[in-house]
Design a protein around this motif. Structure first.
Motif, PDB file in Angstrom:
ATOM      1  N   MET A 344       0.299  -1.035  -0.067  1.00  0.00           N
ATOM      2  CA  MET A 344      -0.122   0.160   0.059  1.00  0.00           C
ATOM      3  C   MET A 344       0.398   1.093  -0.444  1.00  0.00           C
ATOM      4  N   LEU A 345       2.134   1.483   1.363  1.00  0.00           N
ATOM      5  CA  LEU A 345       2.414   2.216   1.167  1.00  0.00           C
ATOM      6  C   LEU A 345       3.490   2.739  -0.346  1.00  0.00           C
ATOM      7  N   LEU A 346       4.013   1.990  -0.968  1.00  0.00           N
ATOM      8  CA  LEU A 346       4.340   2.099  -2.411  1.00  0.00           C
ATOM      9  C   LEU A 346       3.987   2.237  -3.784  1.00  0.00           C
ATOM     10  N   ASN A 347       2.536   1.461  -3.651  1.00  0.00           N
ATOM     11  CA  ASN A 347       1.350   2.417  -4.997  1.00  0.00           C
ATOM     12  C   ASN A 347       2.038   2.269  -5.794  1.00  0.00           C
ATOM     13  N   ASN A 348       2.598   1.390  -6.146  1.00  0.00           N
ATOM     14  CA  ASN A 348       3.318   1.016  -7.632  1.00  0.00           C
ATOM     15  C   ASN A 348       2.967  -0.560  -8.110  1.00  0.00           C
ATOM     16  N   PRO A 349       2.142  -0.152  -8.866  1.00  0.00           N
ATOM     17  CA  PRO A 349       1.771  -1.364 -10.096  1.00  0.00           C
ATOM     18  C   PRO A 349       2.810  -1.889 -10.290  1.00  0.00           C
ATOM     19  N   LEU A 350       4.078  -1.959 -10.401  1.00  0.00           N
ATOM     20  CA  LEU A 350       4.767  -2.407 -10.985  1.00  0.00           C
ATOM     21  C   LEU A 350       5.706  -3.596  -9.608  1.00  0.00           C
ATOM     22  N   TRP A 351       4.653  -3.100  -8.071  1.00  0.00           N
ATOM     23  CA  TRP A 351       5.528  -3.915  -7.449  1.00  0.00           C
ATOM     24  C   TRP A 351       3.799  -4.527  -6.449  1.00  0.00           C
ATOM     25  N   ASP A 352       3.325  -5.385  -6.857  1.00  0.00           N
ATOM     26  CA  ASP A 352       1.667  -5.907  -6.289  1.00  0.00           C
ATOM     27  C   ASP A 352       1.869  -7.043  -5.590  1.00  0.00           C
ATOM     28  N   GLN A 353       1.855  -7.693  -5.112  1.00  0.00           N
ATOM     29  CA  GLN A 353       1.887  -8.634  -3.990  1.00  0.00           C
ATOM     30  C   GLN A 353       2.061 -10.436  -4.697  1.00  0.00           C
ATOM     31  N   ALA A 354       1.690 -10.174  -5.727  1.00  0.00           N
ATOM     32  CA  ALA A 354       3.067 -11.327  -6.302  1.00  0.00           C
ATOM     33  C   ALA A 354       3.948 -10.535  -6.452  1.00  0.00           C
ATOM     34  N   ARG A 355       4.284  -9.735  -7.088  1.00  0.00           N
ATOM     35  CA  ARG A 355       5.643  -8.833  -7.182  1.00  0.00           C
ATOM     36  C   ARG A 355       6.509  -9.133  -6.063  1.00  0.00           C
ATOM     37  N   ILE A 356       5.813  -8.721  -4.791  1.00  0.00           N
ATOM     38  CA  ILE A 356       6.359  -8.355  -3.806  1.00  0.00           C
ATOM     39  C   ILE A 356       6.588 -10.354  -3.404  1.00  0.00           C
ATOM     40  N   ALA A 357       5.943 -10.907  -3.474  1.00  0.00           N
ATOM     41  CA  ALA A 357       6.273 -12.274  -2.643  1.00  0.00           C
ATOM     42  C   ALA A 357       7.435 -12.977  -3.228  1.00  0.00           C
ATOM     43  N   GLU A 358       7.377 -12.597  -4.989  1.00  0.00           N
ATOM     44  CA  GLU A 358       8.416 -13.592  -5.593  1.00  0.00           C
ATOM     45  C   GLU A 358       9.566 -13.014  -5.257  1.00  0.00           C
TER      46      GLU A 358
END
Length: 421
Positions: A344-358
């Motif tokens: 939520m802080l990033l609010n950046n579509p490049l860093w969605d839940q899946a990308r962060i988990a990866e």
């Protein structure tokens, strides 16, 4: 003596707000008459009290108060208790006497002095100096030049009340706490509300359209967008021996799988333990903890540079979030559901839940940039108004700071002269 103390407090305020003539002084140098009146420094310095008096006289001469404007100022002072401030601190008796007299110059001088003190306290808070324990936020809401321009507009346009009201905090909690104060009869409740109203004035008037606010006594971290809380997380804050300071910073992103740089103060506790890497640092050794499930920062650390090395981060000790009292850290803010908070802080579509988990699963240290830098305010509020119900919810004063603010509110100078006594 009463007038001299008032003028000394005014001089200290002007120096703190960097009025150009005073801002150019070196440490220990005395302001001189020419610096104040004409920008040319005479050879002989004059006393601080005399400097302030002449400065005040010059400004009063430049702003000729009408009786209508002065009467409006008196009416504002008489009702300033609505803001949790004491009318007696702003000399309503003296202003009324000046209004009833025939000396226009004396009226302008009195009204100028009072307007400066009122506007300063509304914009920056009444409690100052040492009475603000461990509070390190800069409030940019008012400087000396703007203060005098505001006063001249107030007199010229007959807008004293509007100009002064424009300095009040815009956060809804300020208005809601005022509503509680209007009906409170319990002295303890009154002191609690007045204390927290002043703390709101210590903050910037407008916190911005999107920001993070940490309330240490409430053990919470919230993301606010356009005045609405869009996420609230439990937090673990500094223990009483390692209290979390109050500060502001700007979050530009997060570090996923961070290394932990062990503070030198606790390096002996990790020396020789498995899971730490020693690094030569000058003549000594510092220790680092590599990323992993047991890392003290957990899986995420917010990038928010500040002078106190205080950050929001994850933690492997998740069970602490279930406790009612959560003051256990060395000062940093451990944040529940840290990865959800990061997204939520990033609010950046490049860093969605899946990308962060990866990225977490890969185990490598990665910096994820926020779409927009976000202000972070680490605050200390021991009361919150209950919206539409007219009451307050109080939080434990975990660091014992309320009594200092209450004392400052009863001091005409707000504690600003404490170090001089």
């Amino acid at each position: 003596m009463k007038n001299i103390l008032s003028l000394t407090a005014l001089t200290l305020f002007l120096a703190a707000t960097a009025t150009p003539a005073l801002a150019q002084l070196e440490e220990g140098e005395k302001p001189t008459e020419g610096m104040i009146a004409a920008g040319e420094a005479p050879a002989t310095p004059i006393s601080e009290a005399e400097t302030a008096l002449r400065f005040l006289q010059n400004q009063a001469a430049a702003t000729k108060w009408t009786r209508t404007a002065a009467a409006d100022l008196l009416a504002y002072v008489e009702r300033i208790g609505e803001e949790g401030l004491d009318p007696a601190d702003y000399d309503p008796i003296g202003l009324r006497a000046a209004l009833e007299g025939n000396d226009d110059a004396a009226l302008s001088a009195t009204a100028t002095d009072i307007f400066l003190r009122v506007s300063s306290d509304l914009a920056l808070g009444h409690v100052r100096g040492d009475a603000r324990v461990d509070w390190h936020m800069i409030d940019p809401d008012l400087d000396g030049n703007e203060q005098y321009a505001m006063m001249q507009r107030a007199v010229a346009n007959g807008s004293v009340r509007d100009e002064l009201n424009s300095l009040l905090p815009t956060h809804p909690q300020y208005a809601e706490l005022k509503g509680v104060l209007a009906t409170a009869t319990d002295p303890a409740v009154i002191d609690k509300v007045r204390t927290n109203l002043d703390r709101w004035r210590w903050l910037p008037r407008d916190l911005g359209p999107r920001y993070v606010i940490v309330n240490v006594p409430a053990y919470t971290v919230a993301i606010v967008e356009n005045g609405h809380v869009v996420a609230r997380h439990r937090a673990v804050v500094g223990a009483t021996k390692t209290a979390t300071p109050q500060l502001s910073a700007v979050a530009t992103g997060v570090i996923l799988n961070p290394w932990w740089e062990v503070p030198r103060s606790i390096s002996p506790a990790v020396r020789g333990k498995k899971g730490y890497v020693s690094v030569k640092d000058g003549d000594g050794v510092r220790y680092r903890q590599p990323p992993g499930p047991g890392n003290s920062l957990g899986r995420m650390k917010v990038v928010m540079p500040n002078n106190y090395a205080i950050y929001l981060h994850d933690t492997p000790a998740k069970s602490l979030f279930n406790r009612d009292v959560r003051a256990f850290s060395h000062g940093c803010i451990r944040t529940q559901d840290a990865l959800g908070f990061a997204q939520m802080l990033l609010n950046n579509p490049l860093w969605d839940q899946a990308r962060i988990a990866e990225a977490i699963a890969a185990g490598k240290t990665v910096k994820a940039d926020a779409a927009v830098p976000t202000p972070v305010y680490i605050t200390y509020f021991t009361a919150a108004a209950i919206k539409d119900k007219g009451g307050i919810f109080t939080y434990n004063d975990i660091y014992g700071r309320d009594s200092t603010v209450v004392a400052g509110l009863t001091d005409r100078n707000g504690g600003v002269l404490a170090s001089m006594k």
